[in-house]
Design a protein around this motif. Sequence first.
Motif, PDB file in Angstrom:
ATOM      1  N   UNK A 231       0.809  -1.216   0.000  1.00  0.00           N
ATOM      2  CA  UNK A 231       0.000   0.000   0.000  1.00  0.00           C
ATOM      3  C   UNK A 231       0.845   1.271   0.000  1.00  0.00           C
ATOM      4  N   UNK A 232       2.055   1.198   0.491  1.00  0.00           N
ATOM      5  CA  UNK A 232       2.970   2.332   0.314  1.00  0.00           C
ATOM      6  C   UNK A 232       3.282   2.504  -1.168  1.00  0.00           C
ATOM      7  N   UNK A 233       3.531   1.414  -1.858  1.00  0.00           N
ATOM      8  CA  UNK A 233       3.806   1.474  -3.303  1.00  0.00           C
ATOM      9  C   UNK A 233       2.598   2.020  -4.057  1.00  0.00           C
ATOM     10  N   UNK A 234       1.416   1.532  -3.705  1.00  0.00           N
ATOM     11  CA  UNK A 234       0.204   1.982  -4.396  1.00  0.00           C
ATOM     12  C   UNK A 234      -0.099   3.450  -4.107  1.00  0.00           C
ATOM     13  N   UNK A 235       0.276   3.933  -2.928  1.00  0.00           N
ATOM     14  CA  UNK A 235       0.083   5.359  -2.631  1.00  0.00           C
ATOM     15  C   UNK A 235       0.889   6.209  -3.614  1.00  0.00           C
ATOM     16  N   UNK A 236       2.133   5.822  -3.846  1.00  0.00           N
ATOM     17  CA  UNK A 236       2.957   6.544  -4.819  1.00  0.00           C
ATOM     18  C   UNK A 236       2.404   6.380  -6.234  1.00  0.00           C
ATOM     19  N   UNK A 237       1.842   5.204  -6.526  1.00  0.00           N
ATOM     20  CA  UNK A 237       1.247   4.958  -7.844  1.00  0.00           C
ATOM     21  C   UNK A 237       0.070   5.905  -8.082  1.00  0.00           C
ATOM     22  N   UNK A 238      -0.773   6.071  -7.075  1.00  0.00           N
ATOM     23  CA  UNK A 238      -1.911   6.981  -7.210  1.00  0.00           C
ATOM     24  C   UNK A 238      -1.438   8.418  -7.392  1.00  0.00           C
ATOM     25  N   UNK A 239      -0.407   8.812  -6.681  1.00  0.00           N
ATOM     26  CA  UNK A 239       0.141  10.166  -6.839  1.00  0.00           C
ATOM     27  C   UNK A 239       0.627  10.363  -8.265  1.00  0.00           C
ATOM     28  N   UNK A 240       1.298   9.346  -8.815  1.00  0.00           N
ATOM     29  CA  UNK A 240       1.781   9.429 -10.198  1.00  0.00           C
ATOM     30  C   UNK A 240       0.625   9.564 -11.182  1.00  0.00           C
ATOM     31  N   UNK A 241      -0.442   8.778 -10.974  1.00  0.00           N
ATOM     32  CA  UNK A 241      -1.589   8.842 -11.890  1.00  0.00           C
ATOM     33  C   UNK A 241      -2.310  10.179 -11.784  1.00  0.00           C
ATOM     34  N   UNK A 242      -2.413  10.721 -10.580  1.00  0.00           N
ATOM     35  CA  UNK A 242      -3.032  12.045 -10.416  1.00  0.00           C
ATOM     36  C   UNK A 242      -2.215  13.090 -11.160  1.00  0.00           C
ATOM     37  N   UNK A 243      -0.898  13.004 -11.040  1.00  0.00           N
ATOM     38  CA  UNK A 243      -0.024  13.939 -11.740  1.00  0.00           C
ATOM     39  C   UNK A 243      -0.156  13.788 -13.250  1.00  0.00           C
ATOM     40  N   UNK A 244      -0.237  12.544 -13.726  1.00  0.00           N
ATOM     41  CA  UNK A 244      -0.375  12.310 -15.166  1.00  0.00           C
ATOM     42  C   UNK A 244      -1.676  12.897 -15.694  1.00  0.00           C
ATOM     43  N   UNK A 245      -2.765  12.739 -14.927  1.00  0.00           N
ATOM     44  CA  UNK A 245      -4.043  13.300 -15.358  1.00  0.00           C
ATOM     45  C   UNK A 245      -3.988  14.829 -15.400  1.00  0.00           C
ATOM     46  N   UNK A 246      -3.364  15.431 -14.406  1.00  0.00           N
ATOM     47  CA  UNK A 246      -3.249  16.885 -14.382  1.00  0.00           C
ATOM     48  C   UNK A 246      -2.491  17.406 -15.598  1.00  0.00           C
ATOM     49  N   UNK A 247      -1.468  16.675 -16.000  1.00  0.00           N
ATOM     50  CA  UNK A 247      -0.700  17.080 -17.179  1.00  0.00           C
ATOM     51  C   UNK A 247      -1.560  17.009 -18.434  1.00  0.00           C
TER      52      UNK A 247
END
Length: 328
Positions: free
Chosen positions: A166-182
């Motif tokens: 779940x630590x890994x998935x937390x970073x994964x969600x942050x990455x996906x949020x950033x990708x969507x914002x871009x």
Amino acid sequence: MDTGTHVVMGIAIGGLATLDPVIANDPVMKQSVMVAAIIGSQAPDFDTVLKLRNNATYIRNHRGITHSIPALLIWPFIIVGGIAMLTPEVNYLHLWLWTFLAVFLHVFVDIFNAYGTQALRPFSHRWVALGVINIFDPFIFLSHVVAIFIWGYGMAEPGITFLILYFILAFYYVWRISAKRKVVHHAKSLMPNATHVFVSPTMNYNKWHLVIRTPEKMQVAQSKNHEIHFFETYPFEPIPDDPVITAARVDKNLSAFLSFSPAYRWEKETLENGNLEVRFIDLRYRSKGHYPFVAIVQLNEDLQVMSSYTGWVFSEEKLQQKLSLATQ
């Protein structure tokens, strides 16, 4: 998320719960928490049974009250109560807390889909849909499967295994949020007068479906490999005060569609048999040049509804079949 992902998340919560000494030291609690977590991870989607009634009821209510704030508290009480009837010696508080986490995680991850939930009820009936994660995300599902495999074969303790996951998935969600914002920023840079960008993720991490709305139009597009490709353009206009459309909007299928879809176009035509047809088309789910999520109402000359349908249809032939069944 899809059912399979919710199942593996329930197993993960059951394994994570072994970090709790009350559970780790009691075999009965271990088993009870695992059962409760798996059920809790599915409970908010029990409203899928509404499909047996009709699509309109399902679309209007799915991910509604069962994903609401009160439901987050009620589901654990129901599940724990049922388990306690079979194993009354369980620690109710700890069982309730881990069951609550399973239910909460279900609702939380659903918010990140394009479909969304009414997670703010009863304070708001607005759909919360962040459009960051696809309904089925291969990385999320497979990472859970790998962690379960590691646990199952005794290669690591379940608590620490799922905590790391779940630590890994937390970073994964942050990455996906950033990708969507871009993607949204890119779309607005190409259309500076955009008032809203509706984003639907796909299983391809570099591919996103877009509907870019301006005060004058709605532009259907796709972001792929950091390039935006534009497709159809439709005028953005309010639903007209038209007698035919007004009569159609009373129908339960069209009403359910409008309660859910924020980006659509509409059309009206006279059929060969003299009946009138009103069609609303959701623009967010373009697939191979086709828009599969629709609502259609057919009326006679007296503006009485003859047949209607709302849902997913991938061919005109299938749609006409469903409308024919609706008139029987």
